[in-house]
Motif scaffolding. Structure first.
Motif, PDB file in Angstrom:
ATOM      1  N   LYS A   1       0.875  -1.274   0.126  1.00  0.00           N
ATOM      2  CA  LYS A   1      -0.088   0.203  -0.193  1.00  0.00           C
ATOM      3  C   LYS A   1       0.829   1.251  -0.323  1.00  0.00           C
ATOM      4  CE  LYS A   1      -4.070  -1.623  -0.194  1.00  0.00           C
ATOM      5  NZ  LYS A   1      -4.851  -1.001  -1.105  1.00  0.00           N
ATOM      6  N   SER A   2       2.363   1.367   0.592  1.00  0.00           N
ATOM      7  CA  SER A   2       2.959   2.361   0.743  1.00  0.00           C
ATOM      8  C   SER A   2       4.327   2.360   1.156  1.00  0.00           C
ATOM      9  CB  SER A   2       2.155   3.538   1.879  1.00  0.00           C
ATOM     10  OG  SER A   2       2.689   3.247   2.863  1.00  0.00           O
ATOM     11  N   ILE A   3       5.696   3.114   0.441  1.00  0.00           N
ATOM     12  CA  ILE A   3       7.013   2.090   0.901  1.00  0.00           C
ATOM     13  C   ILE A   3       6.815   4.046   1.172  1.00  0.00           C
ATOM     14  CG2 ILE A   3       8.063   2.581   0.381  1.00  0.00           C
ATOM     15  CD1 ILE A   3       7.480   0.310  -1.697  1.00  0.00           C
ATOM     16  N   SER A   4       7.291   4.344   2.271  1.00  0.00           N
ATOM     17  CA  SER A   4       8.109   5.251   3.095  1.00  0.00           C
ATOM     18  C   SER A   4       9.687   5.227   3.223  1.00  0.00           C
ATOM     19  CB  SER A   4       7.143   6.105   4.235  1.00  0.00           C
ATOM     20  OG  SER A   4       8.005   4.966   5.411  1.00  0.00           O
ATOM     21  N   ILE A   5      10.122   6.207   3.236  1.00  0.00           N
ATOM     22  CA  ILE A   5      11.813   6.769   2.926  1.00  0.00           C
ATOM     23  C   ILE A   5      12.187   7.639   3.760  1.00  0.00           C
ATOM     24  CG2 ILE A   5      14.049   6.715   2.480  1.00  0.00           C
ATOM     25  CD1 ILE A   5      12.380   4.580  -0.139  1.00  0.00           C
ATOM     26  N   ASP A   6      12.727   7.707   5.211  1.00  0.00           N
ATOM     27  CA  ASP A   6      13.229   8.496   5.537  1.00  0.00           C
ATOM     28  C   ASP A   6      14.284   9.861   4.599  1.00  0.00           C
ATOM     29  OD1 ASP A   6      14.796  10.866   7.110  1.00  0.00           O
ATOM     30  OD2 ASP A   6      13.139  10.160   8.915  1.00  0.00           O
ATOM     31  N   PRO A   7      13.392  11.582   4.675  1.00  0.00           N
ATOM     32  CA  PRO A   7      14.155  12.048   3.567  1.00  0.00           C
ATOM     33  C   PRO A   7      16.166  11.688   3.674  1.00  0.00           C
ATOM     34  CG  PRO A   7      12.632  12.964   3.969  1.00  0.00           C
ATOM     35  CD  PRO A   7      12.606  12.021   5.438  1.00  0.00           C
ATOM     36  N   THR A   8      16.509  12.287   5.299  1.00  0.00           N
ATOM     37  CA  THR A   8      17.580  12.069   5.851  1.00  0.00           C
ATOM     38  C   THR A   8      18.431  10.706   4.880  1.00  0.00           C
ATOM     39  OG1 THR A   8      16.646  11.190   7.632  1.00  0.00           O
ATOM     40  CG2 THR A   8      16.745  13.708   7.874  1.00  0.00           C
ATOM     41  N   PHE A   9      17.929  10.009   5.494  1.00  0.00           N
ATOM     42  CA  PHE A   9      18.129   8.722   5.088  1.00  0.00           C
ATOM     43  C   PHE A   9      18.792   8.862   3.345  1.00  0.00           C
ATOM     44  CE2 PHE A   9      18.674   4.259   3.274  1.00  0.00           C
ATOM     45  CZ  PHE A   9      19.434   3.818   3.944  1.00  0.00           C
ATOM     46  N   HIS A  10      18.055   8.485   2.470  1.00  0.00           N
ATOM     47  CA  HIS A  10      17.664   8.991   1.282  1.00  0.00           C
ATOM     48  C   HIS A  10      18.813   9.693   1.059  1.00  0.00           C
ATOM     49  CE1 HIS A  10      16.301  10.106  -3.003  1.00  0.00           C
ATOM     50  NE2 HIS A  10      15.572   9.164  -3.403  1.00  0.00           N
ATOM     51  N   THR A  11      18.919  11.042   1.382  1.00  0.00           N
ATOM     52  CA  THR A  11      19.868  11.704   0.890  1.00  0.00           C
ATOM     53  C   THR A  11      21.717  10.964   0.976  1.00  0.00           C
ATOM     54  OG1 THR A  11      19.993  13.134   2.890  1.00  0.00           O
ATOM     55  CG2 THR A  11      18.470  13.840   1.061  1.00  0.00           C
ATOM     56  N   VAL A  12      21.677  10.316   2.220  1.00  0.00           N
ATOM     57  CA  VAL A  12      22.971   9.834   2.442  1.00  0.00           C
ATOM     58  C   VAL A  12      23.485   8.936   2.220  1.00  0.00           C
ATOM     59  CG1 VAL A  12      23.783  11.222   4.614  1.00  0.00           C
ATOM     60  CG2 VAL A  12      22.530   9.466   5.333  1.00  0.00           C
ATOM     61  N   ALA A  13      22.156   7.530   1.738  1.00  0.00           N
ATOM     62  CA  ALA A  13      22.249   6.238   0.938  1.00  0.00           C
ATOM     63  C   ALA A  13      22.984   5.884  -0.248  1.00  0.00           C
ATOM     64  CB  ALA A  13      21.438   5.515   1.643  1.00  0.00           C
ATOM     65  N   ALA A  14      23.321   5.255  -0.616  1.00  0.00           N
ATOM     66  CA  ALA A  14      23.794   4.663  -1.935  1.00  0.00           C
ATOM     67  C   ALA A  14      22.637   4.586  -2.681  1.00  0.00           C
ATOM     68  CB  ALA A  14      25.569   4.112  -1.782  1.00  0.00           C
ATOM     69  N   LEU A  15      22.548   4.052  -3.800  1.00  0.00           N
ATOM     70  CA  LEU A  15      21.000   3.560  -4.305  1.00  0.00           C
ATOM     71  C   LEU A  15      21.020   2.129  -4.021  1.00  0.00           C
ATOM     72  CD1 LEU A  15      18.735   3.885  -6.043  1.00  0.00           C
ATOM     73  CD2 LEU A  15      20.025   3.297  -7.964  1.00  0.00           C
ATOM     74  N   GLU A  16      22.306   1.850  -4.205  1.00  0.00           N
ATOM     75  CA  GLU A  16      22.656   0.301  -3.827  1.00  0.00           C
ATOM     76  C   GLU A  16      22.132  -0.346  -2.207  1.00  0.00           C
ATOM     77  OE1 GLU A  16      25.738  -3.355  -3.729  1.00  0.00           O
ATOM     78  OE2 GLU A  16      25.724  -1.673  -5.068  1.00  0.00           O
ATOM     79  N   GLU A  17      22.997   0.670  -1.397  1.00  0.00           N
ATOM     80  CA  GLU A  17      22.022   0.246   0.306  1.00  0.00           C
ATOM     81  C   GLU A  17      20.451   0.323   0.362  1.00  0.00           C
ATOM     82  OE1 GLU A  17      23.090   1.861   4.072  1.00  0.00           O
ATOM     83  OE2 GLU A  17      23.762   3.104   2.884  1.00  0.00           O
ATOM     84  N   LEU A  18      19.986   1.149  -0.325  1.00  0.00           N
ATOM     85  CA  LEU A  18      18.491   2.078  -0.851  1.00  0.00           C
ATOM     86  C   LEU A  18      17.196   0.623  -1.091  1.00  0.00           C
ATOM     87  CD1 LEU A  18      16.585   3.647   0.535  1.00  0.00           C
ATOM     88  CD2 LEU A  18      16.951   4.642  -2.151  1.00  0.00           C
ATOM     89  N   GLU A  19      18.288   0.071  -2.111  1.00  0.00           N
ATOM     90  CA  GLU A  19      17.498  -0.912  -2.570  1.00  0.00           C
ATOM     91  C   GLU A  19      17.552  -2.568  -1.766  1.00  0.00           C
ATOM     92  OE1 GLU A  19      18.371   0.391  -7.156  1.00  0.00           O
ATOM     93  OE2 GLU A  19      19.368  -1.310  -6.469  1.00  0.00           O
ATOM     94  N   GLU A  20      18.374  -2.662  -1.198  1.00  0.00           N
ATOM     95  CA  GLU A  20      18.583  -3.257  -0.119  1.00  0.00           C
ATOM     96  C   GLU A  20      17.655  -3.357   0.632  1.00  0.00           C
ATOM     97  OE1 GLU A  20      22.902  -4.303   0.430  1.00  0.00           O
ATOM     98  OE2 GLU A  20      23.698  -4.715  -1.265  1.00  0.00           O
ATOM     99  N   LEU A  21      17.681  -2.408   1.267  1.00  0.00           N
ATOM    100  CA  LEU A  21      17.496  -2.102   2.962  1.00  0.00           C
ATOM    101  C   LEU A  21      15.596  -2.176   2.424  1.00  0.00           C
ATOM    102  CD1 LEU A  21      19.527   0.499   4.191  1.00  0.00           C
ATOM    103  CD2 LEU A  21      18.751  -2.062   4.930  1.00  0.00           C
ATOM    104  N   LEU A  22      14.963  -1.117   1.164  1.00  0.00           N
ATOM    105  CA  LEU A  22      14.123  -1.557   0.574  1.00  0.00           C
ATOM    106  C   LEU A  22      13.609  -3.122   0.374  1.00  0.00           C
ATOM    107  CD1 LEU A  22      11.788  -0.402  -0.283  1.00  0.00           C
ATOM    108  CD2 LEU A  22      12.661   0.383  -2.620  1.00  0.00           C
TER     109      LEU A  22
END
Length: 101
Positions: free
Chosen positions: A44-65
Motif C-alpha cells: 500500500k505504501s513505502i516511505s523513506i526518511d528524507p535524511t536517509f535518502h540523501t546519504v544512502a547509496a542507491l544500492e544500499e537503499l534498494e537492499e534495505l527496501l
C-alpha cells in the motif's frame, strides 16, 4: 455436500475481504524505511526518511527496501495462514457431521 462447498467458497471470500482490511508493516534501518501492505500481500505504501535518502547509496537503499518489503510480506503470510487454518478447522468440523462423527 454441495452446500458445504458453497459455504467454504463464501468463507474463503470473507477471509479475503477481511485480509484486505488488515495492515502489516516492515521496517529497515531502524524505521527509516517503512513498507505498509495488506494481509493479502498488496503493498500500500513505502516511505523513506528524507535524511536517509540523501546519504544512502542507491544500492544500499534498494537492499534495505527489499528487506522491509519482505518483512511486511512475511507478516501478511503469517496472518493469511492463520486465517485459512481457522477457516479450514471450522469447515472440517462442519463436514464431520456428514460422516457420522
Amino acid at each position: 455436500m454441495f452446500d458445504k462447498l458453497v459455504q467454504a467458497q463464501q468463507k474463503a471470500e470473507e477471509i479475503k475481504k477481511r485480509l484486505d482490511t488488515i495492515s502489516v508493516s516492515g521496517e529497515a534501518e531502524g524505521g527509516l524505511i517503512k513498507v505498509i501492505a495488506t494481509a493479502n500481500k498488496e503493498i500500500k505504501s513505502i516511505s523513506i526518511d528524507p535524511t536517509f535518502h540523501t546519504v544512502a547509496a542507491l544500492e544500499e537503499l534498494e537492499e534495505l527496501l527489499a528487506v522491509a518489503i519482505n518483512k511486511a510480506l512475511q507478516q501478511a503470510e503469517n496472518i493469511s495462514q492463520t486465517e485459512m487454518q481457522a477457516a479450514t478447522k471450522d469447515m472440517l468440523g462442519g463436514l464431520g457431521g456428514m460422516f457420522g462423527s
